[in-house]
Design a protein around this motif. Structure first.
Motif, PDB file in Angstrom:
ATOM      1  N   VAL A 106       9.565 -10.492 -15.204  1.00 14.20           N
ATOM      2  CA  VAL A 106       8.730 -10.476 -13.943  1.00 14.20           C
ATOM      3  C   VAL A 106       8.836 -11.890 -13.754  1.00 14.20           C
ATOM      4  CG1 VAL A 106       6.633 -11.296 -13.478  1.00 14.20           C
ATOM      5  CG2 VAL A 106       6.554  -9.086 -14.998  1.00 14.20           C
ATOM      6  N   GLY A 107       9.259 -12.807 -14.932  1.00 12.97           N
ATOM      7  CA  GLY A 107       9.024 -14.472 -14.637  1.00 12.97           C
ATOM      8  C   GLY A 107      10.532 -14.663 -13.432  1.00 12.97           C
ATOM      9  N   SER A 108      11.561 -14.164 -13.982  1.00 13.65           N
ATOM     10  CA  SER A 108      12.864 -14.389 -12.972  1.00 13.65           C
ATOM     11  C   SER A 108      12.617 -13.850 -11.723  1.00 13.65           C
ATOM     12  CB  SER A 108      13.933 -14.013 -13.973  1.00 13.65           C
ATOM     13  OG  SER A 108      13.475 -12.633 -13.708  1.00 13.65           O
ATOM     14  N   ALA A 109      11.785 -12.971 -11.643  1.00 17.67           N
ATOM     15  CA  ALA A 109      11.947 -12.926  -9.974  1.00 17.67           C
ATOM     16  C   ALA A 109      10.996 -13.032  -8.983  1.00 17.67           C
ATOM     17  CB  ALA A 109      11.492 -10.288  -9.907  1.00 17.67           C
ATOM     18  N   VAL A 110       9.752 -14.573  -9.802  1.00 17.50           N
ATOM     19  CA  VAL A 110       8.770 -14.637  -9.553  1.00 17.50           C
ATOM     20  C   VAL A 110       9.718 -16.073  -8.927  1.00 17.50           C
ATOM     21  CG1 VAL A 110       6.866 -16.650 -10.017  1.00 17.50           C
ATOM     22  CG2 VAL A 110       7.198 -13.549 -10.230  1.00 17.50           C
ATOM     23  N   GLY A 111      10.676 -17.219 -10.103  1.00 12.75           N
ATOM     24  CA  GLY A 111      11.388 -17.970  -8.905  1.00 12.75           C
ATOM     25  C   GLY A 111      12.095 -17.581  -8.263  1.00 12.75           C
ATOM     26  N   VAL A 112      13.185 -16.461  -7.939  1.00 17.18           N
ATOM     27  CA  VAL A 112      13.803 -16.131  -6.561  1.00 17.18           C
ATOM     28  C   VAL A 112      13.077 -16.057  -5.473  1.00 17.18           C
ATOM     29  CG1 VAL A 112      16.231 -14.999  -6.272  1.00 17.18           C
ATOM     30  CG2 VAL A 112      15.774 -15.610  -8.497  1.00 17.18           C
ATOM     31  N   LEU A 113      12.222 -15.564  -5.568  1.00 15.21           N
ATOM     32  CA  LEU A 113      10.972 -15.041  -4.704  1.00 15.21           C
ATOM     33  C   LEU A 113      10.833 -16.291  -4.117  1.00 15.21           C
ATOM     34  CD1 LEU A 113       9.761 -11.893  -5.566  1.00 15.21           C
ATOM     35  CD2 LEU A 113      10.865 -12.191  -3.804  1.00 15.21           C
ATOM     36  N   ALA A 114      10.395 -17.033  -5.060  1.00 19.54           N
ATOM     37  CA  ALA A 114       9.530 -18.315  -4.517  1.00 19.54           C
ATOM     38  C   ALA A 114      10.421 -19.140  -3.411  1.00 19.54           C
ATOM     39  CB  ALA A 114       9.018 -19.422  -5.747  1.00 19.54           C
ATOM     40  N   LYS A 115      11.671 -19.847  -4.428  1.00 23.63           N
ATOM     41  CA  LYS A 115      12.893 -20.739  -3.264  1.00 23.63           C
ATOM     42  C   LYS A 115      13.427 -19.867  -2.492  1.00 23.63           C
ATOM     43  CE  LYS A 115      14.909 -23.853  -4.999  1.00 23.63           C
ATOM     44  NZ  LYS A 115      15.381 -24.685  -4.765  1.00 23.63           N
ATOM     45  N   LYS A 116      13.154 -18.392  -2.266  1.00 24.12           N
ATOM     46  CA  LYS A 116      13.712 -17.937  -0.848  1.00 24.12           C
ATOM     47  C   LYS A 116      12.179 -18.426   0.516  1.00 24.12           C
ATOM     48  CE  LYS A 116      15.775 -14.908   0.645  1.00 24.12           C
ATOM     49  NZ  LYS A 116      16.888 -14.733   1.185  1.00 24.12           N
ATOM     50  N   ARG A 117      11.267 -18.776  -0.951  1.00 28.29           N
ATOM     51  CA  ARG A 117      10.201 -19.110   0.340  1.00 28.29           C
ATOM     52  C   ARG A 117       9.782 -20.731   0.721  1.00 28.29           C
ATOM     53  NH1 ARG A 117       9.887 -14.172  -1.011  1.00 28.29           N
ATOM     54  NH2 ARG A 117       9.151 -12.528  -0.064  1.00 28.29           N
ATOM     55  N   GLY A 118      11.141 -20.885   0.319  1.00 29.57           N
ATOM     56  CA  GLY A 118      11.601 -23.265   0.111  1.00 29.57           C
ATOM     57  C   GLY A 118      10.319 -23.639  -0.087  1.00 29.57           C
ATOM     58  N   ALA A 119       9.945 -22.962  -1.228  1.00 30.94           N
ATOM     59  CA  ALA A 119       9.282 -23.567  -2.392  1.00 30.94           C
ATOM     60  C   ALA A 119      10.113 -24.372  -3.735  1.00 30.94           C
ATOM     61  CB  ALA A 119       8.015 -22.768  -3.148  1.00 30.94           C
ATOM     62  N   ARG A 120       9.707 -25.260  -4.318  1.00 31.84           N
ATOM     63  CA  ARG A 120       9.947 -25.786  -5.834  1.00 31.84           C
ATOM     64  C   ARG A 120       9.534 -24.571  -6.671  1.00 31.84           C
ATOM     65  NH1 ARG A 120      10.748 -30.020  -9.409  1.00 31.84           N
ATOM     66  NH2 ARG A 120      11.777 -30.974  -9.915  1.00 31.84           N
ATOM     67  N   ALA A 121      11.333 -24.803  -8.007  1.00 30.88           N
ATOM     68  CA  ALA A 121       9.922 -22.977  -8.772  1.00 30.88           C
ATOM     69  C   ALA A 121      10.304 -24.135  -9.931  1.00 30.88           C
ATOM     70  CB  ALA A 121      11.177 -21.925  -8.590  1.00 30.88           C
ATOM     71  N   VAL A 122       9.474 -24.035 -10.754  1.00 32.39           N
ATOM     72  CA  VAL A 122       9.937 -24.580 -12.203  1.00 32.39           C
ATOM     73  C   VAL A 122       9.126 -23.751 -13.455  1.00 32.39           C
ATOM     74  CG1 VAL A 122       9.086 -26.042 -13.525  1.00 32.39           C
ATOM     75  CG2 VAL A 122       9.424 -27.161 -10.906  1.00 32.39           C
ATOM     76  N   GLY A 123      10.409 -23.573 -14.133  1.00 34.85           N
ATOM     77  CA  GLY A 123      10.421 -22.621 -15.323  1.00 34.85           C
ATOM     78  C   GLY A 123       9.446 -23.230 -16.821  1.00 34.85           C
ATOM     79  N   VAL A 124       9.060 -22.639 -17.380  1.00 32.54           N
ATOM     80  CA  VAL A 124       8.652 -22.196 -18.757  1.00 32.54           C
ATOM     81  C   VAL A 124       9.597 -21.195 -19.665  1.00 32.54           C
ATOM     82  CG1 VAL A 124       7.512 -22.302 -20.881  1.00 32.54           C
ATOM     83  CG2 VAL A 124       6.923 -23.325 -18.358  1.00 32.54           C
ATOM     84  N   ALA A 125       9.762 -21.498 -20.806  1.00 31.18           N
ATOM     85  CA  ALA A 125      10.590 -20.701 -21.304  1.00 31.18           C
ATOM     86  C   ALA A 125      10.958 -21.119 -22.618  1.00 31.18           C
ATOM     87  CB  ALA A 125      11.637 -19.805 -20.495  1.00 31.18           C
ATOM     88  N   GLY A 126      11.418 -20.327 -23.737  1.00 30.96           N
ATOM     89  CA  GLY A 126      11.572 -20.247 -24.902  1.00 30.96           C
ATOM     90  C   GLY A 126      12.696 -20.507 -25.369  1.00 30.96           C
ATOM     91  N   GLY A 127      13.207 -21.990 -25.181  1.00 22.82           N
ATOM     92  CA  GLY A 127      14.692 -22.535 -26.176  1.00 22.82           C
ATOM     93  C   GLY A 127      15.156 -22.694 -24.969  1.00 22.82           C
ATOM     94  N   ALA A 128      16.869 -23.139 -26.010  1.00 27.71           N
ATOM     95  CA  ALA A 128      17.555 -23.639 -24.351  1.00 27.71           C
ATOM     96  C   ALA A 128      18.235 -22.879 -23.657  1.00 27.71           C
ATOM     97  CB  ALA A 128      18.105 -24.946 -25.672  1.00 27.71           C
ATOM     98  N   GLU A 129      18.658 -21.888 -24.554  1.00 33.48           N
ATOM     99  CA  GLU A 129      19.810 -20.422 -23.819  1.00 33.48           C
ATOM    100  C   GLU A 129      19.038 -20.521 -22.345  1.00 33.48           C
ATOM    101  OE1 GLU A 129      22.405 -16.725 -25.089  1.00 33.48           O
ATOM    102  OE2 GLU A 129      20.935 -17.360 -25.878  1.00 33.48           O
ATOM    103  N   LYS A 130      17.893 -19.607 -22.977  1.00 35.82           N
ATOM    104  CA  LYS A 130      17.138 -19.160 -21.658  1.00 35.82           C
ATOM    105  C   LYS A 130      16.043 -20.339 -20.521  1.00 35.82           C
ATOM    106  CE  LYS A 130      14.043 -15.921 -24.708  1.00 35.82           C
ATOM    107  NZ  LYS A 130      12.698 -15.272 -25.040  1.00 35.82           N
ATOM    108  N   CYS A 131      16.206 -21.465 -20.833  1.00 35.92           N
ATOM    109  CA  CYS A 131      16.365 -22.444 -20.317  1.00 35.92           C
ATOM    110  C   CYS A 131      17.283 -22.589 -18.806  1.00 35.92           C
ATOM    111  CB  CYS A 131      15.930 -23.763 -20.732  1.00 35.92           C
ATOM    112  SG  CYS A 131      13.951 -23.526 -20.840  1.00 35.92           S
TER     113      CYS A 131
END
Length: 338
Positions: A161-186
């Motif tokens: 879910v979260g991965s799609a939220v960020g990409v959809l937000a970027k498509k709409r001109g928003a800034r996307a900031v994620g919170v995830a667990g671990g350096a590899e995921k980030c």
């Protein structure tokens, strides 16, 4: 007709769920009646909502009945058909559950959906181009309603879910900031998905520390938050929220074992005149065609690169599900059945 292996819910969890709550059975597949279709499942979807269904208490859906096949989304192909709408070999999406085959009434609205694998791999119809993707689309587009230049934060940002939220937000001109667990995921969130920043919550022991990291990643504050987790992540976001911020409440995985989820700063909801709205995507079927069309285009073009964690064989489902609840998966958690 083939033998069918199934996993049923054998007992309800007391506190944390465990693999012992499930039982593997082998049954005979019934002969098809007119209008029915036999589907051979290729992949089974594992999703956090299933944990809530294992409990007996009141929720937005009926509890999973004991002794019956665990609920779950599936993709596969038609093995045999006595319905003119479906032919052997058709690729289909449905809710076949934790089993290798299902017999489906092909005339029941919404029971099966034919899909094309020419541009989108079959497994993605359980993730980015399926229920998780539409969940992301609805929460972002209909509740958060981001405007160009606003900042959207999403927890569990590397997940389906979260991965799609960020990409959809970027498509709409928003800034996307994620919170995830671990350096590899980030790294995946910023380098492959194109988020502007990602915070590793494992580096923060409390809401104040996480909020300080959010302040650096979101210098203009937070306008929209897509909530999958609850707990200190929600508290940290509330401390950084702008006036009239919107929160799409999708999941609270930190409380799925029945523990309470305290909120430290509920007064900020009033101070900032925030809107918080919980939603269940199956109650909004009217948006699915529009959402799936955009998501399919994003995956087909490579703009959305979904990650998958794939367990092998039906018998692996319970342990893979426990791993999902504890954040061990990377991206969409699937079980490969063929």
């Amino acid at each position: 007709m083939p033998k069918n292996r199934q996993i049923v819910l054998d007992s309800r969890p007391q506190g944390e769920a465990s693999a012992a709550n499930f039982k593997l059975l082998t049954t005979d597949t019934p002969a098809l009646a007119d209008g029915q279709v036999l589907v051979r499942h290729h992949y089974l979807s594992l999703d956090p909502y299933m944990r809530g269904r294992m409990n007996e208490g009141k929720s937005y859906a009926q509890p999973q009945p004991l002794g019956q096949v665990m609920i779950g989304g599936t993709v596969g192909e038609v093995a045999e058909s006595r319905n003119p709408k479906y032919a052997a070999g058709d690729k289909v999406v449905g809710m076949g559950g934790w089993q290798e085959y299902s017999v489906v009434d092909g005339n029941q609205p919404g029971a099966l959906r034919k899909v094309s694998t020419s541009q989108v791999p079959l497994s993605h119809y359980l993730g980015a181009v399926g229920m998780p993707g539409v969940t992301a689309w609805y929460g972002l587009v209909k509740i958060i309603e981001p405007k160009a230049g606003q900042t959207v934060v999403v927890s569990a940002a590397s997940g389906a879910v979260g991965s799609a939220v960020g990409v959809l937000a970027k498509k709409r001109g928003a800034r996307a900031v994620g919170v995830a667990g671990g350096a590899e995921k980030c790294r995946y969130v910023t380098e492959e998905l194109g988020f502007d920043a990602c915070i590793d919550y494992k580096q923060h022991k409390d809401a104040q520390s996480l909020s300080q990291a959010l302040k650096e990643a979101c210098p203009g504050g937070v306008d929209g938050y897509f909530e999958n987790v609850g707990g200190i992540v929600l508290d940290a976001v509330l401390l950084r929220a702008n006036s009239f911020a919107r929160i799409a409440m999708c999941g609270m995985i930190s409380g799925y074992d029945g523990k309470p989820i305290p909120m430290q700063y509920p007064q900020l909801i009033l101070t900032n005149r925030m809107r918080i709205e919980g939603f269940i995507v199956s109650e909004h079927m009217e948006v699915w065609p529009e959402a799936l069309a955009e998501l399919g285009q994003l995956v087909g073009s490579g703009e959305l690169k979904p990650r998958e964690s794939v367990a092998q064989g039906l018998e692996s489902a319970p342990e893979a599900f426990m791993g999902l609840l504890r954040g061990r998966n990377f991206g969409k958690q699937l079980v490969k059945l063929v």
